[in-house]
Design a protein around this motif. Structure first.
Motif, PDB file in Angstrom:
ATOM      1  N   PRO A  69     -92.318 -10.107 -65.369  1.00 22.02           N
ATOM      2  CA  PRO A  69     -90.958 -10.379 -65.832  1.00 22.02           C
ATOM      3  C   PRO A  69     -90.782 -11.863 -66.181  1.00 22.02           C
ATOM      4  N   SER A  70     -90.027 -12.105 -67.223  1.00 22.31           N
ATOM      5  CA  SER A  70     -89.786 -13.487 -67.660  1.00 22.31           C
ATOM      6  C   SER A  70     -89.209 -14.337 -66.541  1.00 22.31           C
ATOM      7  N   VAL A  71     -88.326 -13.766 -65.734  1.00 20.16           N
ATOM      8  CA  VAL A  71     -87.706 -14.533 -64.665  1.00 20.16           C
ATOM      9  C   VAL A  71     -88.749 -14.995 -63.640  1.00 20.16           C
ATOM     10  N   ASP A  72     -89.776 -14.166 -63.367  1.00 21.97           N
ATOM     11  CA  ASP A  72     -90.834 -14.578 -62.442  1.00 21.97           C
ATOM     12  C   ASP A  72     -91.625 -15.746 -63.029  1.00 21.97           C
ATOM     13  N   LEU A  73     -91.841 -15.706 -64.325  1.00 21.11           N
ATOM     14  CA  LEU A  73     -92.543 -16.781 -65.006  1.00 21.11           C
ATOM     15  C   LEU A  73     -91.744 -18.077 -64.923  1.00 21.11           C
ATOM     16  N   VAL A  74     -90.442 -18.016 -65.161  1.00 14.69           N
ATOM     17  CA  VAL A  74     -89.587 -19.206 -65.098  1.00 14.69           C
ATOM     18  C   VAL A  74     -89.559 -19.756 -63.676  1.00 14.69           C
ATOM     19  N   ARG A  75     -89.460 -18.879 -62.681  1.00 13.57           N
ATOM     20  CA  ARG A  75     -89.475 -19.351 -61.283  1.00 13.57           C
ATOM     21  C   ARG A  75     -90.780 -20.087 -60.969  1.00 13.57           C
ATOM     22  N   ALA A  76     -91.901 -19.542 -61.431  1.00 12.88           N
ATOM     23  CA  ALA A  76     -93.194 -20.185 -61.192  1.00 12.88           C
ATOM     24  C   ALA A  76     -93.249 -21.544 -61.873  1.00 12.88           C
ATOM     25  N   TRP A  77     -92.750 -21.632 -63.113  1.00 11.96           N
ATOM     26  CA  TRP A  77     -92.737 -22.924 -63.812  1.00 11.96           C
ATOM     27  C   TRP A  77     -91.901 -23.953 -63.059  1.00 11.96           C
ATOM     28  N   ILE A  78     -90.774 -23.525 -62.522  1.00 16.32           N
ATOM     29  CA  ILE A  78     -89.935 -24.454 -61.759  1.00 16.32           C
ATOM     30  C   ILE A  78     -90.691 -24.954 -60.533  1.00 16.32           C
ATOM     31  N   ARG A  79     -91.377 -24.055 -59.846  1.00 15.31           N
ATOM     32  CA  ARG A  79     -92.119 -24.460 -58.639  1.00 15.31           C
ATOM     33  C   ARG A  79     -93.238 -25.449 -58.958  1.00 15.31           C
ATOM     34  N   VAL A  80     -93.957 -25.241 -60.060  1.00  9.77           N
ATOM     35  CA  VAL A  80     -95.070 -26.145 -60.368  1.00  9.77           C
ATOM     36  C   VAL A  80     -94.594 -27.432 -61.017  1.00  9.77           C
ATOM     37  N   SER A  81     -93.320 -27.513 -61.374  1.00  9.41           N
ATOM     38  CA  SER A  81     -92.836 -28.750 -62.001  1.00  9.41           C
ATOM     39  C   SER A  81     -92.821 -29.919 -61.027  1.00  9.41           C
ATOM     40  N   ASP A  82     -93.070 -29.666 -59.740  1.00 12.09           N
ATOM     41  CA  ASP A  82     -93.194 -30.761 -58.781  1.00 12.09           C
ATOM     42  C   ASP A  82     -94.466 -31.567 -59.011  1.00 12.09           C
ATOM     43  N   ASP A  83     -95.419 -30.988 -59.717  1.00  9.79           N
ATOM     44  CA  ASP A  83     -96.645 -31.703 -60.062  1.00  9.79           C
ATOM     45  C   ASP A  83     -96.260 -32.855 -60.999  1.00  9.79           C
ATOM     46  N   PRO A  84     -96.633 -34.108 -60.651  1.00 12.08           N
ATOM     47  CA  PRO A  84     -96.233 -35.257 -61.475  1.00 12.08           C
ATOM     48  C   PRO A  84     -96.651 -35.136 -62.939  1.00 12.08           C
ATOM     49  N   LEU A  85     -97.815 -34.552 -63.228  1.00  8.77           N
ATOM     50  CA  LEU A  85     -98.245 -34.414 -64.616  1.00  8.77           C
ATOM     51  C   LEU A  85     -97.348 -33.444 -65.375  1.00  8.77           C
ATOM     52  N   VAL A  86     -96.987 -32.362 -64.722  1.00  6.31           N
ATOM     53  CA  VAL A  86     -96.094 -31.394 -65.344  1.00  6.31           C
ATOM     54  C   VAL A  86     -94.714 -32.029 -65.529  1.00  6.31           C
ATOM     55  N   ASP A  88     -93.887 -35.151 -65.916  1.00  8.53           N
ATOM     56  CA  ASP A  88     -93.903 -36.104 -67.025  1.00  8.53           C
ATOM     57  C   ASP A  88     -93.761 -35.382 -68.367  1.00  8.53           C
ATOM     58  N   LYS A  89     -94.428 -34.255 -68.509  1.00  9.13           N
ATOM     59  CA  LYS A  89     -94.320 -33.473 -69.752  1.00  9.13           C
ATOM     60  C   LYS A  89     -92.903 -32.925 -69.928  1.00  9.13           C
ATOM     61  N   VAL A  90     -92.291 -32.508 -68.835  1.00 11.90           N
ATOM     62  CA  VAL A  90     -90.920 -31.988 -68.897  1.00 11.90           C
ATOM     63  C   VAL A  90     -89.974 -33.088 -69.380  1.00 11.90           C
ATOM     64  N   ILE A  91     -90.105 -34.281 -68.807  1.00 11.80           N
ATOM     65  CA  ILE A  91     -89.241 -35.398 -69.191  1.00 11.80           C
ATOM     66  C   ILE A  91     -89.452 -35.753 -70.658  1.00 11.80           C
ATOM     67  N   LYS A  92     -90.701 -35.793 -71.100  1.00 10.66           N
ATOM     68  CA  LYS A  92     -90.979 -36.094 -72.506  1.00 10.66           C
ATOM     69  C   LYS A  92     -90.337 -35.065 -73.427  1.00 10.66           C
ATOM     70  N   ARG A  95     -86.547 -35.561 -73.546  1.00  9.38           N
ATOM     71  CA  ARG A  95     -86.217 -36.700 -74.418  1.00  9.38           C
ATOM     72  C   ARG A  95     -86.360 -36.326 -75.886  1.00  9.38           C
ATOM     73  N   ARG A  96     -87.429 -35.606 -76.221  1.00  6.02           N
ATOM     74  CA  ARG A  96     -87.661 -35.193 -77.597  1.00  6.02           C
ATOM     75  C   ARG A  96     -86.537 -34.274 -78.075  1.00  6.02           C
ATOM     76  N   ALA A  97     -86.128 -33.355 -77.205  1.00  7.10           N
ATOM     77  CA  ALA A  97     -85.090 -32.389 -77.570  1.00  7.10           C
ATOM     78  C   ALA A  97     -83.722 -33.052 -77.749  1.00  7.10           C
ATOM     79  N   LYS A  98     -83.492 -34.174 -77.070  1.00 10.16           N
ATOM     80  CA  LYS A  98     -82.202 -34.860 -77.167  1.00 10.16           C
ATOM     81  C   LYS A  98     -82.074 -35.702 -78.420  1.00 10.16           C
ATOM     82  N   GLN A  99     -83.185 -35.948 -79.107  1.00  6.91           N
ATOM     83  CA  GLN A  99     -83.150 -36.810 -80.304  1.00  6.91           C
ATOM     84  C   GLN A  99     -82.656 -36.072 -81.510  1.00  6.91           C
TER      85      GLN A  99
END
Length: 99
Positions: A69-86, A88-92, A95-99
């Motif tokens: 299910p898509s919701v399980d995928l989104v939950r997993a992405w949120i959990r792994v976003s604690d990884d600093p490399l991930v 940094d990509k989220v922040i980038k 920023r790109r989307a706000k321009q």
């Protein structure tokens, strides 16, 4: 939940909310604990929705499941976003989307 339990919980929430407006009150997070899940909705463009579907299909294939299910995928992405490399990509991307 019995009606008296429901009323007691409602009264406890009311008292906690009242305490937060008093001088030197503790922040809301320290006085109220939410145990129920919180629903979040998002409007996706058709392109992003298809992209999410492709990721869900790919995850199901890699996990040898009929579907993920898509919701399980989104939950997993949120959990792994604690990884600093991930993160940094989220922040980038934000920023790109706000321009």
């Amino acid at each position: 939940m019995a009606p008296s339990e429901k009323d007691a919980r409602r009264e406890a929430r009311r008292r906690a909310a009242h305490r937060r407006v008093e001088p030197d009150a503790a922040p809301a997070g320290e006085t109220a604990i939410r145990s129920d899940p919180i629903r979040v909705t998002a409007d996706l463009t058709p392109e992003l929705y298809r992209h999410l579907g492709r990721h869900a299909s790919r995850a199901a294939e890699e996990m040898d499941l009929p579907r993920v299910p898509s919701v399980d995928l989104v939950r997993a992405w949120i959990r792994v976003s604690d990884d600093p490399l991930v993160w940094d990509k989220v922040i980038k991307e934000l920023r790109r989307a706000k321009q």
